[in-house]
Scaffold this active site. Structure first.
Site, PDB file in Angstrom:
ATOM      1  N   VAL A  13       9.985 -11.096  24.384  1.00 36.97           N
ATOM      2  CA  VAL A  13       9.426 -12.121  23.506  1.00 36.97           C
ATOM      3  C   VAL A  13      10.444 -12.518  22.446  1.00 36.97           C
ATOM      4  O   VAL A  13      11.390 -11.793  22.158  1.00 36.97           O
ATOM      5  CB  VAL A  13       8.107 -11.655  22.850  1.00 36.97           C
ATOM      6  CG1 VAL A  13       7.037 -11.462  23.907  1.00 36.97           C
ATOM      7  CG2 VAL A  13       8.302 -10.396  22.042  1.00 36.97           C
ATOM      8  N   CYS A  14      10.214 -13.689  21.875  1.00 42.13           N
ATOM      9  CA  CYS A  14      11.072 -14.257  20.856  1.00 42.13           C
ATOM     10  C   CYS A  14      11.347 -13.213  19.777  1.00 42.13           C
ATOM     11  O   CYS A  14      10.400 -12.535  19.365  1.00 42.13           O
ATOM     12  CB  CYS A  14      10.368 -15.469  20.262  1.00 42.13           C
ATOM     13  SG  CYS A  14      11.255 -16.248  18.921  1.00 42.13           S
ATOM     14  N   PRO A  15      12.558 -13.053  19.342  1.00 46.08           N
ATOM     15  CA  PRO A  15      13.760 -13.831  19.651  1.00 46.08           C
ATOM     16  C   PRO A  15      14.664 -13.181  20.704  1.00 46.08           C
ATOM     17  O   PRO A  15      15.801 -13.590  20.859  1.00 46.08           O
ATOM     18  CB  PRO A  15      14.479 -13.882  18.303  1.00 46.08           C
ATOM     19  CG  PRO A  15      14.217 -12.508  17.741  1.00 46.08           C
ATOM     20  CD  PRO A  15      12.794 -12.167  18.184  1.00 46.08           C
ATOM     21  N   ASP A  40       8.812 -16.056  28.047  1.00 48.86           N
ATOM     22  CA  ASP A  40       8.258 -16.372  26.731  1.00 48.86           C
ATOM     23  C   ASP A  40       8.290 -17.885  26.533  1.00 48.86           C
ATOM     24  O   ASP A  40       9.360 -18.499  26.560  1.00 48.86           O
ATOM     25  CB  ASP A  40       9.076 -15.674  25.643  1.00 48.86           C
ATOM     26  CG  ASP A  40       8.522 -15.921  24.243  1.00 48.86           C
ATOM     27  OD1 ASP A  40       7.373 -16.403  24.129  1.00 48.86           O
ATOM     28  OD2 ASP A  40       9.232 -15.632  23.274  1.00 48.86           O
TER      29      ASP A  40
END
Length: 78
Positions: A13-15, A40
């Protein structure tokens, strides 16, 4: 000899997808191609923004069955 690479960032997931792409690109020669796979949905926004800010060329961005595939050409030396 080509230094093209692929990077599987699915499930991250981000980042993390962008951070992993940045690290991979830094280890590549200018003009080499990185294929980044991510799941994501924030990557739709984050990867193009990263490429623009870092000067890399986003050659394509596609999605198939929830997997985003970005093709990025590493920028030359600043």
């Amino acid at each position: 000899m080509s230094g093209d690479r692929s990077l599987d960032a699915k499930g991250l997931v981000c980042p993390l997808p962008v951070l992993r792409a940045r690290k991979a690109l830094m280890a590549m020669a200018p003009g080499d191609i990185l294929t980044l796979l991510a799941t994501d949905q924030a990557s739709r926004r984050d990867v193009p923004a990263f490429c623009q800010s870092a000067g890399h060329a986003l050659l394509s961005a596609d999605e198939v069955d929830g997997v985003l595939t970005f093709t990025i050409r590493r920028a030359g030396p600043a």
